[in-house]
Design an enzyme around this catalytic site. Sequence first.
Site, mmCIF file in Angstrom:
data_model
loop_
_atom_site.group_PDB
_atom_site.id
_atom_site.type_symbol
_atom_site.label_atom_id
_atom_site.label_comp_id
_atom_site.label_asym_id
_atom_site.label_seq_id
_atom_site.Cartn_x
_atom_site.Cartn_y
_atom_site.Cartn_z
ATOM 1 N N HIS A 61 -22.698 27.148 102.337
ATOM 2 C CA HIS A 61 -22.209 25.774 102.416
ATOM 3 C C HIS A 61 -23.285 24.923 103.076
ATOM 4 C CE1 HIS A 61 -17.595 26.625 102.223
ATOM 5 N NE2 HIS A 61 -18.271 27.415 101.393
ATOM 6 N N GLU A 63 -23.135 22.860 105.505
ATOM 7 C CA GLU A 63 -23.079 22.890 106.964
ATOM 8 C C GLU A 63 -23.748 24.148 107.525
ATOM 9 O OE1 GLU A 63 -18.894 21.330 105.708
ATOM 10 O OE2 GLU A 63 -20.525 22.500 104.825
ATOM 11 N N CYS A 91 -14.811 23.054 106.127
ATOM 12 C CA CYS A 91 -13.761 24.050 105.906
ATOM 13 C C CYS A 91 -13.571 24.875 107.177
ATOM 14 C CB CYS A 91 -14.135 24.950 104.728
ATOM 15 S SG CYS A 91 -15.509 26.077 105.078
ATOM 16 N N CYS A 94 -16.878 26.781 108.160
ATOM 17 C CA CYS A 94 -17.879 25.892 108.740
ATOM 18 C C CYS A 94 -17.427 25.357 110.094
ATOM 19 C CB CYS A 94 -18.186 24.753 107.774
ATOM 20 S SG CYS A 94 -19.006 25.325 106.267
#
Length: 157
Positions: A61, A63, A91, A94
């Site tokens: 991801h 992040e 999410c 993260c």
Amino acid sequence: MLCEVISTGLTDAVFMNIALQEAVCAFQEGEVPVGAVMVRDGVILSKAHNLREATKDPSAHAEILALRTAASASDSWRLSGGTLYVTKEPCIMCSGAIIHARISRVVYGCNDTKAGGAVSLYRILSDSRLNHQVEVVSGVLEEECAALLQRFFRNRR
């Protein structure tokens, strides 16, 4: 290593625009268009966008990738005093990484009503049962961030 000095006093919208540029890169690469920028003391420590498809890595991801690069640039996993700008609400994965990295602030564009770990479904970043809480600012360039995601998913259908 990326350490781009940005003049102090810039607004959250300026850094979110940089995150949005990263999200556009993801869009162009066929990735879910999410971008992230890690900033501390007016210095961009890292920029990243989703790379799950390209890397075949479920943790790739924006992040997570931004945190990894920022920690490397800082020579420490502790990113205290830093702000993570991300185009979509982090999410739960993260959000956990953000807590562990001791990030002070998260600024995001649009909510994620299906998987949000900051406000929409869970409030991990502000959970007082954890050893660290994060200031959360939402809605920065919300319309632009949401529109890019909507366009991506509309094109995929």
